[in-house]
Write an enzyme that holds these catalytic residues in place. Structure first.
Site, mmCIF file in Angstrom:
data_model
loop_
_atom_site.group_PDB
_atom_site.id
_atom_site.type_symbol
_atom_site.label_atom_id
_atom_site.label_comp_id
_atom_site.label_asym_id
_atom_site.label_seq_id
_atom_site.Cartn_x
_atom_site.Cartn_y
_atom_site.Cartn_z
ATOM 1 N N ARG A 1 5.914 -7.671 2.664
ATOM 2 C CA ARG A 1 6.200 -8.951 3.308
ATOM 3 C C ARG A 1 6.071 -8.895 4.829
ATOM 4 O O ARG A 1 6.347 -7.863 5.442
ATOM 5 C CB ARG A 1 7.614 -9.423 2.940
ATOM 6 N N HIS B 1 1.819 -9.620 0.431
ATOM 7 C CA HIS B 1 0.683 -8.935 -0.198
ATOM 8 C C HIS B 1 -0.680 -9.531 0.160
ATOM 9 O O HIS B 1 -1.574 -9.639 -0.689
ATOM 10 C CB HIS B 1 0.844 -8.921 -1.711
ATOM 11 N N HIS C 1 -0.511 -1.655 -6.639
ATOM 12 C CA HIS C 1 0.659 -2.299 -7.218
ATOM 13 C C HIS C 1 0.731 -2.104 -8.737
ATOM 14 O O HIS C 1 1.043 -3.049 -9.487
ATOM 15 C CB HIS C 1 0.650 -3.791 -6.881
ATOM 16 N N ASP D 1 14.397 -3.249 -4.975
ATOM 17 C CA ASP D 1 13.164 -3.819 -4.416
ATOM 18 C C ASP D 1 13.185 -3.534 -2.921
ATOM 19 O O ASP D 1 13.207 -4.446 -2.096
ATOM 20 C CB ASP D 1 13.079 -5.320 -4.701
ATOM 21 N N GLU E 1 5.026 1.832 -4.709
ATOM 22 C CA GLU E 1 3.951 1.392 -3.829
ATOM 23 C C GLU E 1 4.035 2.156 -2.497
ATOM 24 O O GLU E 1 4.847 1.828 -1.633
ATOM 25 C CB GLU E 1 4.059 -0.108 -3.575
#
Length: 397
Positions: free
Chosen positions: A120, A145, A219, A291, A357
Site C-alpha cells: 500500500r 499493488h 503474491h 497482514d 511476499e
C-alpha cells in the site's frame, strides 16, 4: 491491373491477414532450441483469451522429482505447484483457478507479479523530487499493488531458457511513463527458474528513464496441506525478524518498528500460525489476523539468505524462504470469505492460504526513514527470492 490485385491478395494471404482461424486457436507454442539439452520438461498450451483479444499461454515445467510448476504469461501468475508429501503423493500447494476466466473475473492477486509497487501507498500519492504524483486509488483511500491495472493484469513477453538442471521463464514488460500515475518508462524483467532441487527462484530486474519508485513482489497463496484440505492455522512458521511494522486502520505503517518480543508477532522460533491469530491485540484486530510487514535480521544487505521457513505437520511438507529483500509481508488470507471457488471446485474460505511476499516496506515513498524504493536513470533494480520445497517425516512446532 488484375494481375497486380491477384499478387497483392496472394501476398496478404501468405502473411495470414485473412486467416479464418479464431484468435483463441492461434498456436502459442514457444520454440525451444533443440540443441539445448535438459532433464526438465517444458510444455506450452492455450490458457484463455482476454477481452482485448490477446491470448494467454500456460507454461508447464516438470523436474526430475516430478515437481510440476505452471505459470501463465498473463500477470506472470503461478497457477499451480505440485510437490510431494512425506509419502511421495503429489499435490497442489497454491491457490488459483483452472483457466484464465477465473483470474479475469475475480482474483485477490493469486500467484501474480505485483508492481510497480507491491503493498500500500497511503492516500494514493507521493512526493518525488519536489513534485506530487497522484496514483490510482483502489483500496479504500489508498493505492494497492500497482493500481487498477497493475503488473498482475497484463500480458508479459516470455522466452524459455533451458539448462541441464533448470528451466527459466524470462518475462518482460514495459510499464510506460505515467502508467497508473508512476513516472518513467520502466523496463521490467522477471525470471522464474525451476530446478531439480524443488526450488522456484524469482529474479526481478528493472531500469527506468525517469526517477521513480519500484517495489516488486510475488503474491502466491500457499497451503501446504495439498489440494487445500483445510485452513493454514496448523502450519508452523519461522521468520528471522526481531521487528514488525504496526499499522493504522487502513493497514498503512505508522512508521514505528516494533519489537516482536512478548507479542503474537514473535515467529523467531517456529510457532503455529493459529496459536495467537485471534489474540486480544490491537494490531491483530486491525489486520483481521496477520497482514503485516516483518523486518528481517539480515547478515549482509542484498545477499540471498534463508530468512523464513514454513512447515505443515500432516503432509510433512516444508517450504524455505530465501530472499535479498529487507522484509516480508505475511498475510493469512483474512479477506478470503468463501465467495471464491477455485481449482478442483474448492471453495476458498477465510485463512485457507497464506502469502509470504518478500519486499521493501509498505508506503516507503511517504516514509523517508524507511529503506528507499527510489530508482533513478542509470541504476538497476535487482531483487531475488527463492521458495524451496522439501519434506520431513516429523514436523515440529
Amino acid at each position: 491491373m488484375k494481375q497486380t490485385i491477384f499478387c497483392t491478395l496472394f501476398y496478404l494471404l501468405s502473411l495470414g491477414f485473412f486467416s479464418c482461424q479464431p484468435k483463441q486457436e492461434e498456436d502459442k507454442t514457444v520454440e525451444v532450441p533443440e540443441e539445448i539439452k535438459s532433464n526438465l520438461t517444458v510444455n506450452t498450451s492455450f490458457f484463455g483469451t482476454l477481452p482485448s483479444g490477446d491470448t494467454a499461454t500456460l507454461f508447464t515445467i516438470k523436474n526430475q522429482d516430478n515437481m510440476e510448476v505452471k505459470i501463465t504469461n498473463y500477470g506472470g501468475i503461478i497457477t499451480s505447484v505440485l510437490v510431494p508429501d512425506k509419502d511421495g503423493k503429489m499435490e497442489d500447494v497454491v491457490l488459483g483457478y483452472d483457466n484464465l476466466e477465473g483470474y479475469l473475473k475475480s482474483s485477490p492477486y493469486f500467484g501474480a507479479i505485483v508492481g510497480r509497487y507491491g503493498n500500500r501507498i497511503a492516500n494514493g500519492k507521493f512526493m518525488l523530487d519536489g513534485k506530487e504524483y497522484p496514483l490510482a486509488v483502489n483500496n479504500g483511500k489508498n493505492h494497492l499493488h500497482g493500481g487498477l491495472v497493475g503488473f498482475d493484469k497484463v500480458i508479459w513477453e516470455t522466452e524459455i531458457e533451458k539448462k541441464e538442471n533448470s528451466v527459466a521463464l524470462k518475462m518482460k514488460y514495459l510499464s510506460k511513463d505515467m502508467e497508473e500515475g508512476y513516472p518513467g518508462n520502466l523496463n521490467v524483467e522477471v525470471i522464474y527458474t525451476i530446478d531439480n532441487e524443488n526450488a522456484i527462484a524469482i529474479d526481478y530486474i528493472a531500469t527506468t528513464d525517469k526517477t521513480t519508485h519500484v517495489n516488486l513482489t510475488n503474491h502466491t497463496y500457499f497451503n501446504l496441506t495439498g489440494d487445500v484440505k483445510r485452513d493454514i492455522l496448523d502450519h508452523s512458521l519461522m521468520l528471522k525478524a526481531d521487528h514488525y511494522l504496526p499499522v493504522d486502520e487502513g493497514l498503512i505503517p505508522t512508521g514505528e518498528l516494533r519489537n516482536v518480543e512478548g507479542t503474537p508477532f514473535n515467529f523467531k522460533d517456529f510457532q503455529k500460525i493459529g496459536e495467537e491469530i485471534n489474540a486480544s491485540n490491537e494490531q491483530i484486530k486491525l489486520g483481521g489476523g496477520y497482514d503485516h510487514c516483518w523486518v528481517f535480521n539480515r547478515q549482509t544487505p542484498n545477499d540471498l539468505e534463508i530468512l523464513g521457513e514454513l512447515k505443515e505437520p500432516t503432509s510433512g511438507r516444508v517450504m524455505q524462504l530465501f530472499t535479498t529483500e529487507p522484509a516480508v509481508q505475511f498475510y493469512t488470507g483474512n479477506f478470503l470469505d468463501g465467495k471464491i471457488t477455485g481449482k478442483m471446485d474448492k471453495v476458498y474460505n477465510q485463512r485457507f492460504a497464506l502469502c509470504l511476499e518478500t519486499q521493501h516496506f509498505p508506503d516507503s515513498p511517504n516514509h523517508p526513514d524507511f529503506p528507499s524504493t527510489v530508482l533513478k536513470p542509470g541504476e538497476k533494480y535487482e531483487s531475488s527470492t527463492v521458495y524451496k520445497f522439501s519434506v520431513e517425516k516429523e514436523v515440529g512446532n
